[in-house]
Design an enzyme around this catalytic site. Structure first.
Site, PDB file in Angstrom:
ATOM      1  N   SER A   1       1.887   5.326  -2.429  1.00 32.26           N
ATOM      2  CA  SER A   1       3.318   5.108  -2.136  1.00 32.26           C
ATOM      3  C   SER A   1       4.228   6.175  -2.737  1.00 32.26           C
ATOM      4  O   SER A   1       5.382   6.318  -2.332  1.00 32.26           O
ATOM      5  CB  SER A   1       3.747   3.735  -2.651  1.00 32.26           C
ATOM      6  OG  SER A   1       3.837   3.728  -4.057  1.00 32.26           O
TER       7      SER A   1
ATOM      8  N   ALA B   1       0.836  -1.210   0.000  1.00 33.82           N
ATOM      9  CA  ALA B   1       0.000   0.000   0.000  1.00 33.82           C
ATOM     10  C   ALA B   1       0.873   1.263   0.000  1.00 33.82           C
ATOM     11  O   ALA B   1       1.805   1.361  -0.800  1.00 33.82           O
ATOM     12  CB  ALA B   1      -0.993  -0.021   1.162  1.00 33.82           C
ATOM     13  N   CYS B   2       0.604   2.194   0.909  1.00 31.20           N
ATOM     14  CA  CYS B   2       1.322   3.480   0.881  1.00 31.20           C
ATOM     15  C   CYS B   2       2.806   3.334   1.151  1.00 31.20           C
ATOM     16  O   CYS B   2       3.568   4.279   0.916  1.00 31.20           O
ATOM     17  CB  CYS B   2       0.717   4.446   1.890  1.00 31.20           C
ATOM     18  SG  CYS B   2      -0.819   5.125   1.310  1.00 31.20           S
ATOM     19  N   SER B   3       3.239   2.210   1.694  1.00 27.89           N
ATOM     20  CA  SER B   3       4.666   2.036   1.972  1.00 27.89           C
ATOM     21  C   SER B   3       5.378   1.231   0.887  1.00 27.89           C
ATOM     22  O   SER B   3       6.531   0.822   1.083  1.00 27.89           O
ATOM     23  CB  SER B   3       4.857   1.381   3.344  1.00 27.89           C
ATOM     24  OG  SER B   3       4.558   2.322   4.352  1.00 27.89           O
TER      25      SER B   3
END
Ligand code: CO8
Length: 384
Positions: A345, A166-168
């Site tokens: 990300s 996901a965002c990482s």
């Protein structure tokens, strides 16, 4: 050492981020345009269900507001690959033409654009690349891996694979690239983060319709002994952590058909408990960065720049206040989310790409992502 398989290096070489690139779509949606479209959609829905709303069996939709969006998030606009479908109150999601298997897919196209910019920035040709990692919150398809299509389009050698945290995704991919370079399994790695968030955002949900934007970032990472001195940023360390949470979810997946799900079910696009995310992730992110720096015998005050995840201005404000007492949006912790919104990300990498030119040799920086999972990734770098 070329040709070694697996982690066989006798001594680990240093790793340098030697180039960065950014693909930004041409279409922009301002908050005004977004709210006008949402409110027209809400009015249509309310007219359609007028009798049921009066009978109390259907909940009326409430208007969105520009003031709320800007106060709650700091977001003023977002870039998207296709805006007419998103702003059509009868549709509320983008229009993409299907492409044949013999054509470059849309996700690969934006990734190749960003990757070529990053390669030019690093002064490296496509054929010098021997690993491509495509790291994103959502992949366009199940297989073949997006990274392999991108690898071919770049004329790269070696291998490619996809990964999703996901965002990482970007920071986790930087660690994978760093490990590959240290181990000797690659000499030049491209990390790309194509985020087509517009296709999996629920534009019909007032609570989240303003959050995301489309973009693609790319980084080139190389062994330090192959990058001219004075160029790039040396990776001093990476640190990753995950902790399961249901507060940011998307249940879309290959099992949906077998579960006889309605493709329009709300949980098949992005949904979240935004306030819980805010409260839980801020202290985790600040503590994570502090601990990572301490492990490298560094203090937050020694860091010239924090390229933080770009989800919410208030979140970054609390994180940076806790770390060094500075303001989000200052030169210590630049903000890009006002222009780009949350780009999953890619956010911290956009900040790195746009706000790194003024750093001097020896200056320290931290790239840090936080988001769904929960997941947090930090990369500590030093300007060469
Ligand atoms: N207009 C007007 N009013 C609104 C709106 C709107 N658009 N939306 C909500 N309101 C109202 C609510 O109804 C509520 O009213 P009431 O008080 O009467 O109940 C009031 O405003 C306050 O609502 P909230 O409590 O929800 O508002 P917050 O102040 O918490 O702000 C935010 C909402 C901005 C979402 C905030 O909570 C936030 O940013 N949280 C952090 C979220 C975050 O960082 N998430 C990260 C997810 S991204 C990630 O990990 C990658 C996922 C993969 C990518 C997916 C791409 C699609």
């Amino acid at each position: 050492m070329w040709g070694l398989k697996g982690c066989m290096q006798a001594s680990f070489p240093g790793v340098v981020i030697s180039g960065s690139g950014l693909f930004r779509p041409a279409d922009v949606i301002t908050n005004d345009e977004l709210v006008t479209a949402f409110n027209a959609y809400a009015d249509r829905q309310n007219a359609l269900h007028a009798d049921a709303i009066v009978a109390g069996t259907h909940q009326a939709l409430t208007h969105s507001s520009v003031e709320f969006i800007e106060k709650a998030s700091g977001i003023r606009q977002r870039f998207v690959l296709e805006k007419s479908g998103v702003l059509d109150p009868a549709r509320m999601y983008p229009r993409f033409e299907p492409r044949g298997d013999d054509q470059l897919s849309l996700m690969a196209e934006i990734a190749v654009d960003a990757a070529r910019q990053a390669l030019a920035d690093a002064g490296v040709s496509g054929e010098q690349v021997d690993a491509v990692i495509c790291a994103s919150a959502n992949m366009q398809r199940a297989y073949p891996a997006m990274a392999i299509e991108i690898q071919q389009a770049l004329g790269a050698r070696g291998f490619g694979f996809d990964m999703n945290v996901a965002c990482s995704s970007a920071t986790f991919a930087i660690e994978q690239a760093t490990n590959a370079l240290r181990c000797g399994t690659a000499r030049c790695v491209v990390v790309v983060n194509p985020e087509i968030t517009s296709a999996h955002l629920e534009w019909r949900d007032r609570d989240c319709h303003f959050i995301f934007g489309d973009v693609c970032t790319a980084l080139v990472l190389q062994r330090s002994d192959e990058v001219p001195s004075g160029r790039g940023f040396e990776v001093l360390g990476t640190q990753l952590v995950t902790q399961f949470s249901n507060n940011i979810r998307n249940n879309f997946g290959f099992m949906n058909r077998a579960e006889d799900r309605d493709p329009k079910d709300r949980d098949l696009t992005f949904y979240q408990e935004g306030r819980k995310v805010f409260k839980e992730v801020v202290p985790m992110a600040a503590a994570h960065i502090e601990a990572h720096l301490a492990a490298l015998s560094l203090a937050p005050a020694q860091v010239r720049r924090f390229w933080l995840h770009q989800a919410n201005q208030g979140m970054n404000q609390l994180v940076i206040k806790k770390l060094v007492g500075a303001d989000a949006g200052s030169e210590v912790a630049p903000l890009i989310l006002d222009r780009y919104a949350n780009t999953a990300s890619a956010g911290s990498v956009i900040a790195f790409h746009e706000y790194r030119g003024d750093l001097q040799a020896g200056d320290l920086g931290v790239i840090c992502s936080f988001g769904a999972g929960y997941s947090i990734g930090s990369v500590v770098v030093r300007k060469r």
